[in-house]
Design a protein around this motif. Structure first.
Motif, short mmCIF file in Angstrom:
data_model
loop_
_atom_site.label_atom_id
_atom_site.label_comp_id
_atom_site.label_asym_id
_atom_site.label_seq_id
_atom_site.Cartn_x
_atom_site.Cartn_y
_atom_site.Cartn_z
N ALA A 58 -7.50 12.20 -21.43
CA ALA A 58 -6.14 12.74 -21.52
C ALA A 58 -5.59 13.02 -20.12
CB ALA A 58 -6.13 14.02 -22.36
N ILE A 59 -6.45 13.53 -19.24
CA ILE A 59 -6.02 13.80 -17.87
C ILE A 59 -5.76 12.48 -17.13
CG2 ILE A 59 -6.68 14.81 -15.66
CD1 ILE A 59 -8.40 16.81 -17.24
N VAL A 60 -6.60 11.49 -17.38
CA VAL A 60 -6.41 10.17 -16.76
C VAL A 60 -5.06 9.59 -17.17
CG1 VAL A 60 -7.21 7.77 -16.73
CG2 VAL A 60 -8.85 9.64 -16.47
N ASP A 61 -4.69 9.74 -18.43
CA ASP A 61 -3.40 9.24 -18.90
C ASP A 61 -2.26 9.91 -18.13
OD1 ASP A 61 -4.61 7.60 -20.73
OD2 ASP A 61 -4.34 8.96 -22.44
N GLU A 62 -2.44 11.19 -17.84
CA GLU A 62 -1.42 11.93 -17.08
C GLU A 62 -1.33 11.41 -15.65
OE1 GLU A 62 -0.79 16.54 -15.50
OE2 GLU A 62 -2.15 16.12 -17.17
N ILE A 63 -2.48 11.23 -15.02
CA ILE A 63 -2.51 10.80 -13.62
C ILE A 63 -1.97 9.38 -13.45
CG2 ILE A 63 -4.09 10.18 -11.72
CD1 ILE A 63 -5.88 12.49 -12.61
#
Length: 394
Positions: A195-200
């Motif tokens: 989920a954090i990777v999607d944000e980054i």
């Protein structure tokens, strides 16, 4: 440089390590008493000698990044087998070869000035006006601008956007804390990480299609790596280029002040390369490097078995040369171990050095030393760092 100043600088560094991760602090303290190589229950093998550490990092057949203990194992769980093939196959060499010209000394100077120059000019004006500036906050924004430029992400974003990306990178890196004993991630952790990777990487697909050939994503497109693997490489660059870059820059600023060495640099600007090298050597933003033992090997008379894990305590290996000293000659044993070694040597080493030098130049642009007004260590972070380092000209 007095023993009092040396002790003060060492205490500030110790506080950073403790605040970041008490487990890391304990490991490094224990490592001071283990000898060059030792086996530690639950952790595997630990190495504190720089020559042995370099030997391990250069033995790519015996020690790999994939498999338990290697950082490639973490990234493969997030991005799939394509990332594993990248860390352990010919694709890695191809990417480095095709992108090498983006990371030369000259290219690094151009990149840093293009992406950070206006911000440095504004920082210098604030200092000259007598303002107090937070170097830690400035560094987070600056490295964010540099990484966005290098990837080919949209330009013109404000400082808050770069702070948000940095914070997301910290959250992602924080999920890797606690992997000293095992790099196998819990499925729930993997879900949070993705989920954090999607944000980054929200802007990566568009940049992949449109970025120019002078950007990393443009090169990925030319090589046909595809968007999924390019997202993985972009995420890797965000973590490696921001977390360690900001840490090394700000801690060098603090070390130069705490040891009383900045007067020597002000008096003799030709010492800049030494100051940068010493700052990165003493701070070593990546204090531990993990590898998977791919096949039976002998290191300094100790027999390592395939499947073992090995931790290179680079913070101790590089720090053994002594405290921060801008007049210290090049130390062949450590070389630039803080950037790794072998074919996985940090591709952005020149960029990191340039960023540190550019910050020191800005702080000294008025010809006066700076003093630290206040500081605060970052807590529960993978890369030891300052959350705040406020300075003003003396």
């Amino acid at each position: 440089m007095t023993s009092t100043k040396i002790g003060s600088a060492a205490r500030h560094e110790a506080r950073l390590l403790w605040a970041a991760d008490p487990g890391l602090f304990a490991l490094l303290e224990a490592g001071r008493h283990t000898g060059p190589i030792a086996r530690v229950p639950r952790l595997g093998w630990v190495v504190t000698d720089p020559v042995l550490a370099r030997r391990v990092l250069n033995d790519h057949a015996g020690f790999g990044m994939n498999g338990e203990g290697g950082v490639g194992h973490l990234w493969t769980q997030l991005f799939g087998d394509g990332m594993a093939r990248f860390f352990g196959g010919p694709g890695h060499a191809e990417v480095r070869t095709r992108a090498r010209d983006l990371f030369t000394e000259g290219a690094a100077r151009t990149l840093v000035e293009r992406s950070q120059g206006p911000s440095h000019a504004a920082l210098a004006r604030r200092l000259a006006a007598g303002e107090t500036v937070d170097v830690a906050d400035a560094a987070r924004v600056l490295v964010g601008r540099m990484v966005a430029d290098l990837l080919g992400l949209p330009a013109g974003r404000d400082d808050a956007a770069h702070r948000d990306v940095f914070a997301a990178g910290e959250r992602l890196a924080r999920l890797a804390m606690g992997t000293a004993a095992s790099t196998e991630l819990d499925p729930a952790v993997i879900d949070r990480a993705r989920a954090i990777v999607d944000e980054i990487t929200a802007g990566v697909p568009h940049a992949y299609r449109t970025a120019g050939p002078d950007t990393l994503l443009g090169r990925c497109r030319e090589m046909g790596l595809g968007v999924p693997l390019s997202r993985g490489l972009a995420t890797l660059l965000v973590i490696a280029g921001t977390e360690t870059g900001a840490s090394g820059t700000v801690r060098t600023v603090a070390l130069l002040h705490d040891t009383g060495e900045q007067r020597a640099l002000l008096d003799d600007p030709s010492l800049m390369d030494n100051a940068v090298r010493e700052g990165l050597r003493v701070s070593t933003p990546a204090p531990v490097i993990g590898r998977h033992v791919s096949r039976d090997a002998t290191v300094a008379g100790r027999r390592l078995r395939a499947g073992d894990r090995i931790l290179l305590l680079t913070y101790l290996a590089t720090g053994g040369a002594g405290p921060f000293d801008v007049r210290r000659a090049y130390v062949p044993e450590t070389r630039q171990l803080w950037f790794g070694a072998g074919r996985h040597l940090c591709l952005g080493a020149a960029v990191a050095r340039t960023q540190v030098a550019r910050m020191l130049t800005t702080l000294h642009s008025g010809g006066r030393p700076y003093r630290i007004v206040s500081r605060r260590a970052a807590r529960r972070v993978l890369v030891p760092a300052y959350a705040e380092l406020r300075v003003r000209l003396a």
